[in-house]
Design a protein around this motif. Structure first.
Motif, PDB file in Angstrom:
ATOM      1  N   GLU A   1       0.838  -1.201   0.000  1.00  0.00           N
ATOM      2  CA  GLU A   1       0.000   0.000   0.000  1.00  0.00           C
ATOM      3  C   GLU A   1       0.878   1.258   0.000  1.00  0.00           C
ATOM      4  OE1 GLU A   1      -3.296   0.711   0.284  1.00  0.00           O
ATOM      5  OE2 GLU A   1      -4.284  -1.203   0.654  1.00  0.00           O
ATOM      6  N   ARG A   2       1.925   1.224   0.791  1.00  0.00           N
ATOM      7  CA  ARG A   2       2.815   2.386   0.873  1.00  0.00           C
ATOM      8  C   ARG A   2       3.508   2.643  -0.455  1.00  0.00           C
ATOM      9  NH1 ARG A   2       7.640   3.325   5.366  1.00  0.00           N
ATOM     10  NH2 ARG A   2       8.234   5.411   4.641  1.00  0.00           N
ATOM     11  N   ASP A   3       3.928   1.577  -1.147  1.00  0.00           N
ATOM     12  CA  ASP A   3       4.568   1.737  -2.460  1.00  0.00           C
ATOM     13  C   ASP A   3       3.628   2.426  -3.439  1.00  0.00           C
ATOM     14  OD1 ASP A   3       6.907   0.413  -1.661  1.00  0.00           O
ATOM     15  OD2 ASP A   3       6.065  -1.549  -2.165  1.00  0.00           O
ATOM     16  N   VAL A   4       2.370   2.005  -3.438  1.00  0.00           N
ATOM     17  CA  VAL A   4       1.392   2.580  -4.363  1.00  0.00           C
ATOM     18  C   VAL A   4       1.079   4.024  -3.992  1.00  0.00           C
ATOM     19  CG1 VAL A   4      -0.961   2.402  -5.250  1.00  0.00           C
ATOM     20  CG2 VAL A   4       0.404   0.337  -4.932  1.00  0.00           C
ATOM     21  N   ARG A   5       0.975   4.302  -2.697  1.00  0.00           N
ATOM     22  CA  ARG A   5       0.717   5.667  -2.254  1.00  0.00           C
ATOM     23  C   ARG A   5       1.868   6.595  -2.646  1.00  0.00           C
ATOM     24  NH1 ARG A   5      -0.709   4.370   2.369  1.00  0.00           N
ATOM     25  NH2 ARG A   5       1.254   4.632   3.501  1.00  0.00           N
ATOM     26  N   ASN A   6       3.102   6.138  -2.444  1.00  0.00           N
ATOM     27  CA  ASN A   6       4.261   6.929  -2.856  1.00  0.00           C
ATOM     28  C   ASN A   6       4.243   7.163  -4.369  1.00  0.00           C
ATOM     29  OD1 ASN A   6       5.268   7.073  -0.252  1.00  0.00           O
ATOM     30  ND2 ASN A   6       6.676   5.357  -0.511  1.00  0.00           N
ATOM     31  N   ALA A   7       3.946   6.099  -5.108  1.00  0.00           N
ATOM     32  CA  ALA A   7       3.930   6.201  -6.569  1.00  0.00           C
ATOM     33  C   ALA A   7       2.902   7.216  -7.036  1.00  0.00           C
ATOM     34  CB  ALA A   7       3.644   4.833  -7.178  1.00  0.00           C
ATOM     35  N   LYS A   8       1.729   7.198  -6.409  1.00  0.00           N
ATOM     36  CA  LYS A   8       0.661   8.100  -6.834  1.00  0.00           C
ATOM     37  C   LYS A   8       1.060   9.563  -6.653  1.00  0.00           C
ATOM     38  CE  LYS A   8      -3.145   8.417  -4.364  1.00  0.00           C
ATOM     39  NZ  LYS A   8      -4.467   8.096  -3.784  1.00  0.00           N
ATOM     40  N   TRP A   9       1.626   9.900  -5.496  1.00  0.00           N
ATOM     41  CA  TRP A   9       1.947  11.302  -5.239  1.00  0.00           C
ATOM     42  C   TRP A   9       3.194  11.760  -5.986  1.00  0.00           C
ATOM     43  CZ3 TRP A   9      -1.790  14.133  -3.970  1.00  0.00           C
ATOM     44  CH2 TRP A   9      -2.819  13.637  -3.167  1.00  0.00           C
ATOM     45  N   ILE A  10       4.133  10.862  -6.189  1.00  0.00           N
ATOM     46  CA  ILE A  10       5.300  11.226  -6.998  1.00  0.00           C
ATOM     47  C   ILE A  10       4.880  11.458  -8.443  1.00  0.00           C
ATOM     48  CG2 ILE A  10       7.470  10.357  -7.955  1.00  0.00           C
ATOM     49  CD1 ILE A  10       7.959   8.983  -5.254  1.00  0.00           C
TER      50      ILE A  10
END
Length: 455
Positions: free
Chosen positions: A16-25
């Motif tokens: 989940e954290r990887d996807v959240r980071n990816a979305k905001w980056i």
């Protein structure tokens, strides 16, 4: 192929954290890329004023820049299918940022030697098309990342809304571009505005460490490595275990025009081709339409205010159409949005120029309805193509948009040089093609919004 995320091996699974980071980056990367991409169109009237260009010459230069952008956008897709989604994002953002700074240098060269300087400017702005291509990489990357994490029905139905937040970076970047003109143009002219566009390169160097490659691409690269050492059966077993299709004999570029990829390639490309007539008229060259005496005759400073207000409304459009697409299907939401947008722009161009309030209302609403469906369109592309051709297919679609912009630029140049006004140009060659694109998209294959596609 819709499969369970649990079939993806643990070593390449994302959290989940990887996807959240990816979305905001990806949101910030797209915002910064758009800043440079839109800035050139917004400052084109000032560049023309400084260098003594006619309106026809300005649109001619923009046409050559758009041709180069189309070539770059087309080349990015195969690169991303070969090197990876993560590397594609990094190259696109850093490349666009560096080209922004070089645009200032090219502008100074134009002042010294017009011919060489203009060629240099066109080349640099063409390479800056990496920023435009970044949206296609985002769509490819996030559609794969979302598919591996957003698996429960409630979250599946919010994938389009989640992606629309990223795509809204177009409006945010456009607002930043217009605001930077207000803040920095009086200090250092148009050159300073472009120099500031180089700073996102530093952001991307820092953010790259937090981006994780999509599991689908990682698994395919691992399978390719096994095949290179003769372990074909092991490679197939790895792909089978994750629910990914085995290797096709065709390269991604050829496969994009075969089988299930053919229909989305043709239909989405045709729609993107048409919609960029309107995007060029009302988004990229919006200041020219608003500012020109034979357009809507709004003062340059006031035109920038209109752009800021209108792009904020367009940001709402991304979120709105992301939400609508999750519920009614992305194909239908795109169609209705563009048809209504075209009608708003027709009304805006027919309104008398002394009715500034109605012009602003129709322009803002038109941008909302024109821009909003792009969030649904790009995510729709991610759903429509299999993993093997996803980046290449979306790159072909986005490149078709720039081919549309090239064609539109040539038509605009011819129409203006033939003595026609900006008002008639924007009406006939901007607003009406938007309506046509709304009908063309209906020929695409419907993808139920609750469908999860790993491959």
């Amino acid at each position: 192929m819709a499969v369970s995320v649990n079939r993806i091996p643990n070593q390449v699974r994302v959290t989940e954290r990887d996807v959240r980071n990816a979305k905001w980056i990806c949101f910030l990367a797209w915002t910064f890329a758009v800043y440079d991409f839109v800035l050139f169109g917004n400052l084109l009237p000032k560049l023309a004023e400084d260098h003594g260009w006619t309106e026809a010459r300005s649109t001619g230069i923009n046409t050559w820049v758009t041709i180069g952008t189309a070539v770059v956008a087309f080349a990015v897709g195969p690169m991303v299918d070969k090197l990876g989604r993560r590397k594609g994002i990094i190259v696109a953002v850093i490349g666009a940022a560096l080209m922004s700074a070089l645009t200032a240098a090219a502008g100074w060269v134009v002042g010294v030697t017009a011919g060489i300087g203009i060629v240099l400017l066109i080349v640099i702005r063409s390479v800056a098309g990496l920023g435009y291509a970044e949206q296609g990489i985002n769509a490819t990357y996030l559609s794969e990342m979302f598919a591996t994490v957003y698996t429960d029905p409630a979250r599946v139905r919010r994938r389009g809304l989640s992606y629309s937040v990223v795509q809204s970076g177009f409006s945010v970047g456009s607002v930043l571009a217009a605001a930077s003109i207000y803040a920095f143009y009086p200090i250092g002219g148009w050159a300073l505005c472009f120099i500031i566009g180089a700073f996102p390169a530093l952001f991307m160097v820092w953010a790259a460490r937090y981006l994780k490659e999509s599991p689908q691409f990682s698994l395919r690269k691992e399978a390719e490595g096994l095949r290179r050492v003769g372990l074909e059966d092991d490679a197939n077993a790895l792909l089978d275990s994750a629910g990914l299709a085995r290797r096709t004999a065709s390269t991604p570029l050829i496969a994009a025009f075969k089988g299930e990829s053919l229909r989305p390639t043709l239909v989405l490309s045709a729609a993107f081709f048409l919609i960029w007539f309107g995007a060029l008229a009302f988004m990229i060259l919006g200041t020219s339409v608003l500012n020109s005496a034979d357009g809507k005759n709004i003062a340059f400073d006031n035109a920038l205010v209109v752009l800021i207000v209108s792009n904020l409304s367009a940001c709402v459009g991304y979120l709105t159409f992301g939400w609508i697409g999750d519920r009614l299907g992305r194909r239908f939401s795109i169609s209705i949005g563009w048809i209504l947008a075209g009608m708003c722009f027709v009304g805006m161009m027919l309104v008398p120029n002394d009715n500034a309030i109605l012009i602003i209302i129709l322009y803002s609403l038109g941008l909302l309805l024109l821009s909003g469906p792009f969030a649904a369109l790009l995510f729709f592309g991610g759903e429509s193509f299999p993993a093997h051709t996803r980046a290449t297919g979306i790159a072909i679609v986005t490149a078709a948009g720039q081919i549309g912009a090239v064609t539109a630029g040539a038509v605009f140049t011819f129409w203006l040089s033939s003595g026609h006004s900006w008002a008639s140009t924007a009406l006939l060659w901007g607003a009406l093609p938007i309506i046509a694109a709304g009908f063309v998209i209906l020929a695409a294959r419907h993808v139920p919004p609750g469908t999860v596609r790993i491959d």
